[in-house]
Write a protein that holds these residues in place. Structure first.
Motif, mmCIF file in Angstrom:
data_model
loop_
_atom_site.group_PDB
_atom_site.id
_atom_site.type_symbol
_atom_site.label_atom_id
_atom_site.label_comp_id
_atom_site.label_asym_id
_atom_site.label_seq_id
_atom_site.Cartn_x
_atom_site.Cartn_y
_atom_site.Cartn_z
ATOM 1 N N MET A 89 0.836 -1.211 0.000
ATOM 2 C CA MET A 89 0.000 0.000 0.000
ATOM 3 C C MET A 89 0.866 1.254 0.000
ATOM 4 S SD MET A 89 -2.984 -1.015 2.732
ATOM 5 C CE MET A 89 -4.162 -2.338 2.419
ATOM 6 N N ILE A 90 1.906 1.248 0.812
ATOM 7 C CA ILE A 90 2.815 2.392 0.869
ATOM 8 C C ILE A 90 3.561 2.543 -0.451
ATOM 9 C CG2 ILE A 90 4.843 3.332 2.037
ATOM 10 C CD1 ILE A 90 3.919 1.845 4.564
ATOM 11 N N GLU A 91 3.976 1.424 -1.034
ATOM 12 C CA GLU A 91 4.699 1.456 -2.304
ATOM 13 C C GLU A 91 3.825 2.061 -3.406
ATOM 14 O OE1 GLU A 91 8.159 0.620 -4.590
ATOM 15 O OE2 GLU A 91 7.843 0.195 -2.462
ATOM 16 N N ALA A 92 2.566 1.650 -3.466
ATOM 17 C CA ALA A 92 1.660 2.187 -4.481
ATOM 18 C C ALA A 92 1.441 3.686 -4.285
ATOM 19 C CB ALA A 92 0.323 1.441 -4.438
ATOM 20 N N SER A 93 1.336 4.126 -3.043
ATOM 21 C CA SER A 93 1.120 5.549 -2.757
ATOM 22 C C SER A 93 2.349 6.377 -3.109
ATOM 23 C CB SER A 93 0.763 5.743 -1.279
ATOM 24 O OG SER A 93 -0.405 5.010 -0.935
ATOM 25 N N VAL A 94 3.524 5.852 -2.833
ATOM 26 C CA VAL A 94 4.757 6.585 -3.156
ATOM 27 C C VAL A 94 4.907 6.745 -4.666
ATOM 28 C CG1 VAL A 94 7.274 6.454 -3.099
ATOM 29 C CG2 VAL A 94 5.970 5.968 -1.038
ATOM 30 N N LEU A 95 4.648 5.672 -5.408
ATOM 31 C CA LEU A 95 4.772 5.750 -6.863
ATOM 32 C C LEU A 95 3.735 6.689 -7.468
ATOM 33 C CD1 LEU A 95 5.490 2.016 -7.761
ATOM 34 C CD2 LEU A 95 7.090 3.922 -7.764
ATOM 35 N N ALA A 96 2.581 6.820 -6.801
ATOM 36 C CA ALA A 96 1.543 7.736 -7.274
ATOM 37 C C ALA A 96 1.773 9.160 -6.786
ATOM 38 C CB ALA A 96 0.172 7.240 -6.819
ATOM 39 N N ARG A 97 2.864 9.421 -6.064
ATOM 40 C CA ARG A 97 3.180 10.736 -5.502
ATOM 41 C C ARG A 97 2.088 11.200 -4.530
ATOM 42 N NH1 ARG A 97 7.297 9.311 -7.426
ATOM 43 N NH2 ARG A 97 8.694 10.446 -8.815
ATOM 44 N N ASP A 98 1.502 10.252 -3.823
ATOM 45 C CA ASP A 98 0.447 10.549 -2.852
ATOM 46 C C ASP A 98 1.063 10.476 -1.454
ATOM 47 O OD1 ASP A 98 -1.822 10.890 -1.361
ATOM 48 O OD2 ASP A 98 -2.989 9.304 -2.334
ATOM 49 N N LEU A 99 1.632 11.591 -1.008
ATOM 50 C CA LEU A 99 2.341 11.617 0.268
ATOM 51 C C LEU A 99 1.400 11.397 1.438
ATOM 52 C CD1 LEU A 99 4.963 12.072 1.843
ATOM 53 C CD2 LEU A 99 4.503 14.530 1.766
ATOM 54 N N LYS A 100 0.209 11.950 1.378
ATOM 55 C CA LYS A 100 -0.742 11.822 2.481
ATOM 56 C C LYS A 100 -1.104 10.353 2.717
ATOM 57 C CE LYS A 100 -5.220 13.486 4.159
ATOM 58 N NZ LYS A 100 -5.671 12.138 4.551
ATOM 59 N N SER A 101 -1.429 9.629 1.642
ATOM 60 C CA SER A 101 -1.790 8.218 1.788
ATOM 61 C C SER A 101 -0.589 7.400 2.263
ATOM 62 C CB SER A 101 -2.311 7.668 0.459
ATOM 63 O OG SER A 101 -3.499 8.327 0.078
ATOM 64 N N ASP A 116 12.032 10.512 0.785
ATOM 65 C CA ASP A 116 12.420 11.122 -0.495
ATOM 66 C C ASP A 116 11.228 11.835 -1.127
ATOM 67 O OD1 ASP A 116 14.975 10.188 -0.183
ATOM 68 O OD2 ASP A 116 14.702 8.418 -1.460
ATOM 69 N N LEU A 117 10.051 11.215 -1.046
ATOM 70 C CA LEU A 117 8.847 11.856 -1.583
ATOM 71 C C LEU A 117 8.522 13.125 -0.813
ATOM 72 C CD1 LEU A 117 6.427 11.830 -3.487
ATOM 73 C CD2 LEU A 117 5.237 10.346 -1.860
ATOM 74 N N TYR A 118 8.703 13.083 0.519
ATOM 75 C CA TYR A 118 8.461 14.281 1.332
ATOM 76 C C TYR A 118 9.424 15.409 0.951
ATOM 77 C CZ TYR A 118 8.656 17.361 5.395
ATOM 78 O OH TYR A 118 8.674 18.459 6.214
ATOM 79 N N SER A 119 10.691 15.079 0.790
ATOM 80 C CA SER A 119 11.686 16.090 0.416
ATOM 81 C C SER A 119 11.399 16.650 -0.968
ATOM 82 C CB SER A 119 13.089 15.476 0.446
ATOM 83 O OG SER A 119 13.397 14.982 1.740
ATOM 84 N N LEU A 120 10.991 15.781 -1.887
ATOM 85 C CA LEU A 120 10.693 16.233 -3.247
ATOM 86 C C LEU A 120 9.531 17.215 -3.256
ATOM 87 C CD1 LEU A 120 11.312 15.872 -6.289
ATOM 88 C CD2 LEU A 120 9.637 14.017 -6.303
ATOM 89 N N GLN A 121 8.466 16.887 -2.535
ATOM 90 C CA GLN A 121 7.303 17.770 -2.518
ATOM 91 C C GLN A 121 7.588 19.048 -1.731
ATOM 92 O OE1 GLN A 121 3.651 15.869 -1.443
ATOM 93 N NE2 GLN A 121 3.745 14.379 -3.108
#
Length: 252
Positions: A138-150, A175-180
Motif C-alpha cells: 500500500m505504501i509502495e503504491a502511494s509513493v509511486l503515485a506521488r500521494d504523500l498523504k496516503s 524522499d517523496l516528502y523532500s521532493l514535494q
C-alpha cells in the motif's frame, strides 16, 4: 571442461526463458486481479449539473440502510468481501491478504493509490488483520503515485499495528516528502517573484503618464531647475568646484 560448459549453456538459456515466462504470467495475473477489483468497485458516482440559478439541482438520493451480513470472508477481487462481526485472523486473513497483495501489485504497476485506499477500507470494514507485506505494498503504491498523504497514513497505521517498516521503504517516503517540500518552496519563490514583477509593472505604469506628458525640452529644463535648486540650498557647493578648471567663454 568445454563439454560441460556447452551442456550448461543451453540449460542457462532455458532457465532464463522459464523465468521470463513466469514473470510475464505473474504480471498478467496481477493485472487481471486489478481489473477485476476496479470493475467490481467502481466507487461513488459524481453528479454534474449545468449552472442554472433559477433551477436548483435535485437532492441527492437517500443512502440505503446497511444490511447485516454473516461473518464470512469472500473474494476481495470480486468485491464481495463481507463484514465480519469479529476480527478475522488465521487462514481466512491470510487468504484475504494474499488477494489484496495481488491487486496491489497491479496497482503499483499503474500507480493507483486510490486502489490501495479502497483495499484498506474493505479490509478494515471486514475486520481483517492486515499483514506487514500488505501494508508495504500500500505504501509502495502511494509513493509511486506521488500521494504523500496516503503513504504517511499507511505508514502510521502499519506502525500502530505493531509492524516495523523496512528502512528502504522509509527512505522512499522521506524522499517523496523532500521532493514535494522542494516543489512547494520553489512555487513560493516563483509566486513571490511574480508578485514583485507585477508591483514593478504597476509602478512603472503609474509613472509613465507623467513622464510621457513632458517634451524633451521640458524634461531638460526640469532637470536643470532641480540642479540649480540643489546649488541654492547648498552654499558650499560652489567652493567644492576645482580652481584649475578652464574658464568658460561663450563662442557667440
Amino acid at each position: 571442461a568445454d563439454r560441460s560448459d556447452r551442456r550448461a549453456a543451453p540449460d542457462k538459456v532455458e532457465d532464463e526463458a522459464t523465468s521470463t515466462e513466469k514473470q510475464a504470467a505473474q504480471e498478467k495475473m496481477h493485472l487481471e486481479s486489478l481489473l477485476n477489483f476496479v470493475a467490481f468497485n467502481p466507487g461513488h458516482q459524481q453528479r454534474f449539473f449545468l449552472p442554472d440559478e433559477e433551477t436548483p439541482p435535485p437532492p441527492p438520493p437517500k443512502k440505503k440502510p446497511k444490511v447485516a451480513q454473516a461473518p464470512l470472508i469472500g473474494s476481495l477481487e470480486s468485491g464481495i468481501l463481507c463484514s465480519a462481526n469479529t476480527a478475522v485472523s488465521g487462514e481466512a486473513a491470510d487468504k484475504a491478504n494474499v488477494e489484496a497483495q495481488m491487486v496491489l501489485a497491479g496497482a503499483i504497476k499503474f500507480k493507483r493509490s486510490d486502489v490501495a485506499r479502497s483495499i484498506h477500507s474493505q479490509l478494515m470494514d471486514a475486520q481483517v488483520e492486515i499483514s506487514d507485506k500488505t501494508f508495504a505494498l500500500m505504501i509502495e503504491a502511494s509513493v509511486l503515485a506521488r500521494d504523500l498523504k496516503s503513504a504517511s497514513d499507511f505508514l502510521m497505521k502499519m506502525e500502530s499495528s505493531g509492524f516495523c517498516p523496512d528502512s528502504h521503504l522509509l527512505d522512499k517516503v522521506m524522499d517523496l516528502y523532500s521532493l514535494q517540500k522542494c516543489a512547494r518552496e520553489q512555487e513560493k519563490r516563483q509566486a513571490a517573484a511574480l508578485q514583485q514583477h507585477q508591483q514593478l509593472q504597476q509602478t512603472m505604469s503609474a509613472d509613465a503618464p507623467a513622464a510621457l506628458s513632458k517634451t524633451p525640452m521640458e524634461a531638460l529644463e526640469s532637470a536643470l531647475g532641480q540642479h540649480i535648486s540643489t546649488l541654492a540650498q547648498d552654499p558650499d557647493a560652489r567652493s567644492r568646484l576645482s580652481s584649475a578648471a578652464r574658464e568658460f567663454v561663450p563662442s557667440f
